[in-house]
Structure formats: C-alpha cells, structure tokens
Design a protein around this motif. Structure first.
Motif, PDB file in Angstrom:
ATOM      1  N   THR A  35       3.176  -9.905   0.387  1.00  0.00           N
ATOM      2  CA  THR A  35       1.925 -10.181  -0.317  1.00  0.00           C
ATOM      3  C   THR A  35       0.778 -10.506   0.635  1.00  0.00           C
ATOM      4  O   THR A  35      -0.384 -10.494   0.220  1.00  0.00           O
ATOM      5  CB  THR A  35       2.093 -11.315  -1.354  1.00  0.00           C
ATOM      6  OG1 THR A  35       2.545 -12.501  -0.699  1.00  0.00           O
ATOM      7  CG2 THR A  35       3.053 -10.894  -2.449  1.00  0.00           C
ATOM      8  N   GLY A  37       0.260  -8.544   3.096  1.00  0.00           N
ATOM      9  CA  GLY A  37      -0.072  -7.232   3.635  1.00  0.00           C
ATOM     10  C   GLY A  37       0.928  -6.666   4.623  1.00  0.00           C
ATOM     11  O   GLY A  37       0.700  -5.592   5.178  1.00  0.00           O
ATOM     12  N   ASP A  39       4.202  -4.811   6.114  1.00  0.00           N
ATOM     13  CA  ASP A  39       5.004  -3.659   5.704  1.00  0.00           C
ATOM     14  C   ASP A  39       6.483  -3.976   5.913  1.00  0.00           C
ATOM     15  O   ASP A  39       6.852  -5.099   6.278  1.00  0.00           O
ATOM     16  CB  ASP A  39       4.580  -2.409   6.467  1.00  0.00           C
ATOM     17  CG  ASP A  39       4.760  -2.539   7.976  1.00  0.00           C
ATOM     18  OD1 ASP A  39       5.341  -3.547   8.454  1.00  0.00           O
ATOM     19  OD2 ASP A  39       4.317  -1.626   8.689  1.00  0.00           O
ATOM     20  N   MET A  75       4.390  -3.655  -6.531  1.00  0.00           N
ATOM     21  CA  MET A  75       3.979  -2.279  -6.777  1.00  0.00           C
ATOM     22  C   MET A  75       3.958  -1.533  -5.449  1.00  0.00           C
ATOM     23  O   MET A  75       3.559  -2.085  -4.427  1.00  0.00           O
ATOM     24  CB  MET A  75       2.568  -2.223  -7.393  1.00  0.00           C
ATOM     25  CG  MET A  75       2.454  -2.937  -8.705  1.00  0.00           C
ATOM     26  SD  MET A  75       3.462  -2.101  -9.917  1.00  0.00           S
ATOM     27  CE  MET A  75       3.447  -3.302 -11.216  1.00  0.00           C
ATOM     28  N   ARG A  76       4.396  -0.282  -5.498  1.00  0.00           N
ATOM     29  CA  ARG A  76       4.322   0.551  -4.298  1.00  0.00           C
ATOM     30  C   ARG A  76       2.873   0.814  -3.969  1.00  0.00           C
ATOM     31  O   ARG A  76       2.053   1.007  -4.854  1.00  0.00           O
ATOM     32  CB  ARG A  76       5.039   1.875  -4.520  1.00  0.00           C
ATOM     33  CG  ARG A  76       6.512   1.742  -4.633  1.00  0.00           C
ATOM     34  CD  ARG A  76       7.158   3.123  -4.701  1.00  0.00           C
ATOM     35  NE  ARG A  76       8.539   3.009  -5.028  1.00  0.00           N
ATOM     36  CZ  ARG A  76       9.517   2.860  -4.109  1.00  0.00           C
ATOM     37  NH1 ARG A  76       9.211   2.816  -2.851  1.00  0.00           N
ATOM     38  NH2 ARG A  76      10.767   2.758  -4.496  1.00  0.00           N
ATOM     39  N   GLN A  77       2.592   0.845  -2.692  1.00  0.00           N
ATOM     40  CA  GLN A  77       1.226   1.121  -2.246  1.00  0.00           C
ATOM     41  C   GLN A  77       1.278   2.331  -1.319  1.00  0.00           C
ATOM     42  O   GLN A  77       2.111   2.394  -0.415  1.00  0.00           O
ATOM     43  CB  GLN A  77       0.671  -0.091  -1.511  1.00  0.00           C
ATOM     44  CG  GLN A  77      -0.780   0.010  -1.196  1.00  0.00           C
ATOM     45  CD  GLN A  77      -1.300  -1.312  -0.644  1.00  0.00           C
ATOM     46  OE1 GLN A  77      -0.543  -2.212  -0.324  1.00  0.00           O
ATOM     47  NE2 GLN A  77      -2.593  -1.415  -0.511  1.00  0.00           N
ATOM     48  N   ALA A  78       0.379   3.270  -1.544  1.00  0.00           N
ATOM     49  CA  ALA A  78       0.331   4.459  -0.689  1.00  0.00           C
ATOM     50  C   ALA A  78      -0.060   4.039   0.716  1.00  0.00           C
ATOM     51  O   ALA A  78      -0.907   3.169   0.895  1.00  0.00           O
ATOM     52  CB  ALA A  78      -0.664   5.459  -1.252  1.00  0.00           C
ATOM     53  N   ALA A  80      -1.920   3.916   4.170  1.00  0.00           N
ATOM     54  CA  ALA A  80      -3.320   4.197   4.516  1.00  0.00           C
ATOM     55  C   ALA A  80      -3.370   5.446   5.381  1.00  0.00           C
ATOM     56  O   ALA A  80      -2.619   5.579   6.339  1.00  0.00           O
ATOM     57  CB  ALA A  80      -3.926   3.016   5.245  1.00  0.00           C
TER      58      ALA A  80
END
Length: 83
Positions: A35, A37, A39, A75-78, A80
């Motif tokens: 949360t 940021g 990975d 939630m999955r995040q694409a 960058a």
C-alpha cells in the motif's frame, strides 16, 4: 475498504461485504509495503528478515497476495510504461 493498525497487526474492513480480516505482523508487513507503492520485489526484500527459507517466504507472500486479490482487498495495477 478501511485498514487499522492494532499493535503489530492490521485489521481490514471490507465495507462492501461487511467483513473484517485480520493480518498478523507478517501479513501487516506485506500490506504496508504494497500500500506504500512497493512491488513484489520490495515485498520479498522486506520479508527477508523472517526466519524461513527463501522458497517458503516467497510462497507465503504470494499466497497472501493472491488471497487479498481474490477477496477484492487489493487491486492489480498495470505496470508504469514509458510516458
């Protein structure tokens, strides 16, 4: 969704489902890194202090992430891409 720290643990409230989930200190560490940021690499690096073999640590981390995703708590995040 709301998250509250209680000592070393984190309690999550899924407002949609009206359910609570409790993460122990290890789960709370994973939650915080994600949360903030981080990975998967950052989560795995943060888990290196756990007294488990690397393969077992990776398995625990991935299992929790999969569970949180399946419950809609993450939630999955694409990734960058180039701007």
């Amino acid at each position: 969704m709301r998250a509250t720290e209680l000592d070393d643990d984190i309690v999550l409230l899924d407002l949609r489902a009206g359910e609570y989930f409790s993460l122990n200190a290890s789960g709370a560490l994973i939650w915080k890194v994600i949360t903030e940021g981080g990975d998967l690499g950052a989560v795995l690096a943060a888990s290196e202090a756990w007294p488990l073999p690397a393969a077992e640590r990776h398995s625990v981390v991935l299992a929790l992430i999969r569970d949180l995703l399946s419950r809609g708590l993450l939630m999955r995040q694409a990734p960058a891409g180039p701007a």
